[in-house]
Design an enzyme around this catalytic site. Structure first.
Site, PDB file in Angstrom:
ATOM      1  CB  ALA A  71      -0.921   0.002   1.216  1.00  0.00           C
ATOM      2  N   GLY A 116       0.963  -5.742   0.725  1.00  0.00           N
ATOM      3  CA  GLY A 116       0.036  -5.886  -0.392  1.00  0.00           C
ATOM      4  C   GLY A 116       0.708  -6.302  -1.680  1.00  0.00           C
ATOM      5  CD  GLU A 119      -2.146  -8.902   1.603  1.00  0.00           C
ATOM      6  OE1 GLU A 119      -3.010  -9.382   2.363  1.00  0.00           O
ATOM      7  OE2 GLU A 119      -1.932  -7.680   1.521  1.00  0.00           O
ATOM      8  CD  GLU A 139       0.486  -6.684   5.288  1.00  0.00           C
ATOM      9  OE1 GLU A 139       0.139  -6.716   4.105  1.00  0.00           O
ATOM     10  OE2 GLU A 139       1.243  -7.538   5.808  1.00  0.00           O
TER      11      GLU A 139
END
Length: 266
Positions: A71, A116, A119, A139
């Site tokens: 992110a 992310g 991910e 995270e």
């Protein structure tokens, strides 16, 4: 579908007849996923999902340093709680867009694939890395949890205990250990980039029946986690979609004719 750009930071390139490459193209920010970039990823995935000529999609990066660092925390630092809440559906659409692609997908990971970013790779069916790769879900070290599918996809890949250790410690894992732990599937040969290796794998996969590949992926995804009898029913339904297809007829004819199939893809 030819080469297409989606917004400022995402593009799709075609390789031959059957392989598409979704390129994360924000190198100055190491592909940090902003709201605008998330929208672009989701739009590119929607177009790919609708394109029956694509047999395999490779997810790659134009950055020399990173696949994706997750992110965009600089953008998020300026967000109110309300802003963050409004951004959440955009982020989910990007990750589910990759996850829901109906054809086999291969992530080409070099450099950092964190949070992310990792991910996005986890949302692919296969992950190819090169020796520069560093992966992880850090995270909890910034006060959140993996929210792009990490808490669900990582246990399915490496088991619950291993996933818990990696998520709770927030540690980063280098390429060789990542292969050993199953965090990535293949390490590119010495001197070869992850992108080159991933595209080579994609080309090999794309030589097979487009209908068969999509049906096999559907059976693998839908059957995972079901009891055996229910999983076999999923497999049977997927088999029926292929058994009466043009691809099945062409595959059998090509085998008997000792020639390369010319797949109709229908």
């Amino acid at each position: 579908m030819g080469d297409v750009r989606y917004g400022e930071w995402v593009r799709v390139e075609r390789h031959g007849q059957r392989v598409a490459e979704l390129v994360l193209d924000r190198p100055a920010a190491m592909n940090a996923v902003s709201a605008a970039m998330a929208e672009a990823i989701a739009a590119a995935c929607a177009a790919l999902a609708a394109d029956r000529t694509v047999s395999v999609t490779v997810l790659s990066s134009s950055s020399e340093k990173a696949f994706c660092v997750g992110a965009d925390l600089k953008e998020r630092n300026a967000m109110s709680d309300a802003d963050l809440g409004r951004q959440r559906p955009l982020a989910r659409a990007a990750y589910t867009g990759v996850l829901d692609l109906p054809m086999p997908t291969v992530a080409a990971v070099h450099g950092y694939a964190l949070g992310g970013g990792y991910e996005l790779a986890l949302a692919c069916d296969l992950i190819v890395a090169d020796p520069t790769a560093v992966v992880g879900l850090p995270e909890v070290s910034v006060g959140v949890i993996p929210g792009g599918g990490g808490t669900q996809l990582l246990p399915r890949r490496v088991g619950a205990a291993r996933a818990a250790e990696l998520i709770f410690t927030a540690r980063r894992v280098a390429a060789q250990e990542a292969v050993t732990l199953g965090l990535v599937d293949r390490l590119a040969p010495e001197g070869e980039s992850a992108r080159t290796a991933a595209l080579g794998l994609a080309e090999a996969i794309a030589g097979n029946s487009p209908v068969g590949l999509r049906a096999a992926k559907r059976a693998l995804r839908l059957g995972h986690g079901l009891d055996l009898r229910a999983g076999l029913d999923v497999e049977d339904a997927a088999w029926r979609t292929v058994a009466f297809s043009g691809d099945r007829a062409e595959g059998v004819a090509a085998f008997n004719g000792k020639r390369t199939p010319d797949w109709p893809g229908e």
